[in-house]
Scaffold this active site. Structure first.
Site, PDB file in Angstrom:
ATOM      1  N   GLY A  30      44.268  39.763  42.547  1.00  0.00           N
ATOM      2  CA  GLY A  30      42.893  40.127  42.246  1.00  0.00           C
ATOM      3  C   GLY A  30      41.943  38.946  42.192  1.00  0.00           C
ATOM      4  O   GLY A  30      41.481  38.570  41.112  1.00  0.00           O
ATOM      5  N   GLY A  34      35.333  38.156  39.153  1.00  0.00           N
ATOM      6  CA  GLY A  34      35.592  37.858  37.753  1.00  0.00           C
ATOM      7  C   GLY A  34      36.647  36.840  37.422  1.00  0.00           C
ATOM      8  O   GLY A  34      36.634  35.696  37.902  1.00  0.00           O
ATOM      9  N   LEU A  35      37.598  37.256  36.576  1.00  0.00           N
ATOM     10  CA  LEU A  35      38.608  36.353  36.051  1.00  0.00           C
ATOM     11  C   LEU A  35      39.488  35.758  37.145  1.00  0.00           C
ATOM     12  O   LEU A  35      39.902  34.607  37.050  1.00  0.00           O
ATOM     13  CB  LEU A  35      39.491  37.080  35.034  1.00  0.00           C
ATOM     14  CG  LEU A  35      38.831  37.515  33.732  1.00  0.00           C
ATOM     15  CD1 LEU A  35      39.839  38.244  32.863  1.00  0.00           C
ATOM     16  CD2 LEU A  35      38.243  36.322  32.996  1.00  0.00           C
ATOM     17  N   GLY A  36      39.793  36.541  38.163  1.00  0.00           N
ATOM     18  CA  GLY A  36      40.653  36.030  39.226  1.00  0.00           C
ATOM     19  C   GLY A  36      40.053  34.824  39.928  1.00  0.00           C
ATOM     20  O   GLY A  36      40.747  33.844  40.206  1.00  0.00           O
ATOM     21  N   SER A 159      45.602  43.845  27.391  1.00  0.00           N
ATOM     22  CA  SER A 159      44.317  44.073  26.726  1.00  0.00           C
ATOM     23  C   SER A 159      44.570  44.474  25.290  1.00  0.00           C
ATOM     24  O   SER A 159      45.616  45.042  24.965  1.00  0.00           O
ATOM     25  CB  SER A 159      43.540  45.192  27.437  1.00  0.00           C
ATOM     26  OG  SER A 159      42.428  45.620  26.665  1.00  0.00           O
ATOM     27  N   TYR A 185      44.062  54.045  30.397  1.00  0.00           N
ATOM     28  CA  TYR A 185      43.925  52.587  30.445  1.00  0.00           C
ATOM     29  C   TYR A 185      44.791  51.935  29.376  1.00  0.00           C
ATOM     30  O   TYR A 185      45.523  50.979  29.655  1.00  0.00           O
ATOM     31  CB  TYR A 185      42.462  52.188  30.249  1.00  0.00           C
ATOM     32  CG  TYR A 185      42.246  50.681  30.277  1.00  0.00           C
ATOM     33  CD1 TYR A 185      42.449  49.951  31.444  1.00  0.00           C
ATOM     34  CD2 TYR A 185      41.849  49.990  29.136  1.00  0.00           C
ATOM     35  CE1 TYR A 185      42.269  48.578  31.483  1.00  0.00           C
ATOM     36  CE2 TYR A 185      41.653  48.609  29.159  1.00  0.00           C
ATOM     37  CZ  TYR A 185      41.869  47.916  30.333  1.00  0.00           C
ATOM     38  OH  TYR A 185      41.696  46.556  30.365  1.00  0.00           O
TER      39      TYR A 185
END
Length: 322
Positions: A30, A34-36, A159, A185
């Site tokens: 990913g 964002g974070l990737g 998460s 989720y």
């Protein structure tokens, strides 16, 4: 390894300051947002050779121009390979290509994911969030485990939402019960933690460790399906409750702060410290029944019997034994 103490405020660059990763290879799922992207950039800047996966390669190529710029300045290397976690044929094809290349990975970061999606199914018929966040990574990581030599690590992004639901092993794909995007989720994030726990148990004897991390509450494309106003109302309401209980409240992190715990657990912390554990804010968090939603880990995500049962159920669902 560094003995410097990092916290909620730390960024990926701060966590990796002074560390030379030349000669190290990293796989990050990913990298189109964002974070990737930030995780890849921070590692490449320290000399690492990073391979990123993306469902939409063209989008990822455009989004990671800054990462390539860092690499072109004499730091590390960055490449993108195509992979759609929601289609096991794509996952298996990607794994086959990586194995055929024959190059090992010192660090694998299972970063990609989807959140609170409308009801849908993957190409293989799995509930979208469970299929993408857990089963796609389950197949990828297990297929390339032979590329992870002693000393390698797996970091699985989970998460704090894992606290809200255990995994329903009898009906993980919502075939019997009504669909809830938030429940789905949370279940997928518990599955992420349990996968890290069981992968660590299976591989630690050969020197390969795994850990799960919560990056924090961050505004990225992960929340594309959520109404930002409704989300903020939920956070505000939860913070009122947390404050009344004397617990830590939720604060938004920047993307550089969000990437910090991934690289801390994957590079900076000792493998023994984080192996089989759950990390938040660049620290290991102990499972506790009375822990907060923030700075908290639920015992249900660390139960060894559940971890082994999920592994077996996952093998059954994907039709492969690892």
């Amino acid at each position: 390894m560094s003995k410097v103490s990092f916290d909620w405020n730390s960024t990926a660059d701060e966590v990796l300051a002074g560390i030379d990763l030349e000669g190290k290879r990293v796989l990050i799922t990913g990298v189109s947002a964002g974070l990737g992207i930030e995780t890849a950039r921070s590692l490449v800047a320290r000399g690492a050779e990073v391979v990123g996966t993306a469902r939409d390669v063209a989008k990822a190529e455009a989004a990671t121009a800054g990462v390539r710029a860092v690499a072109s300045n004499g730091h590390g290397r960055f490449d993108i390979v195509e992979m759609d976690l929601a289609a096991l044929a794509s996952v298996r094809r990607c794994a086959h290509e990586l194995i055929a290349a024959g190059k090992s990975f010192d660090l694998v970061i299972a970063n990609a994911g989807v959140m609170a999606t409308p009801f849908g199914r993957t190409a293989d018929g799995f509930e979208m969030q469970f299929g993408t966040n857990h089963l796609g990574h389950f197949v990828l990581v297990n297929r390339i485990a032979t590329l992870m030599p002693p000393g390698a690590r797996l970091v699985v992004l989970a998460s704090s939402s894992h606290r809200l639901a255990d995994v329903d092993l009898l009906d993980p794909n919502f075939e019997q019960k009504p669909y809830s995007e938030n429940l789905a989720y949370s279940q997928s994030k518990t599955a992420n933690v349990l996968f890290a726990v069981e992968f660590d148990r299976r591989h630690k004897a050969r020197g390969v460790r795994a850990t799960a991390v919560h990056p924090g509450t961050i505004q990225t494309e992960l929340g594309r399906h959520a109404d930002p106003v409704a989300m903020q109302k939920k956070i505000d309401a939860l913070n009122v409750m947390l404050a009344a209980e004397g617990k830590t409240t939720i604060r938004w992190k920047t993307i550089p702060q969000g990437a910090a715990t991934s690289v801390w657990a994957g590079v900076t912390a000792s493998a023994e410290e984080v192996g089989g554990r759950y990390c938040e804010n660049c620290h290991v968090v102990e499972p506790s029944m009375d822990g907060g939603f923030v700075n908290g880990a639920s015992p249900h995500a660390f139960d060894p019997e559940t971890a082994q049962a999920l592994w077996a159920r996952s093998e059954e669902l994907v039709g492969e034994n690892f």
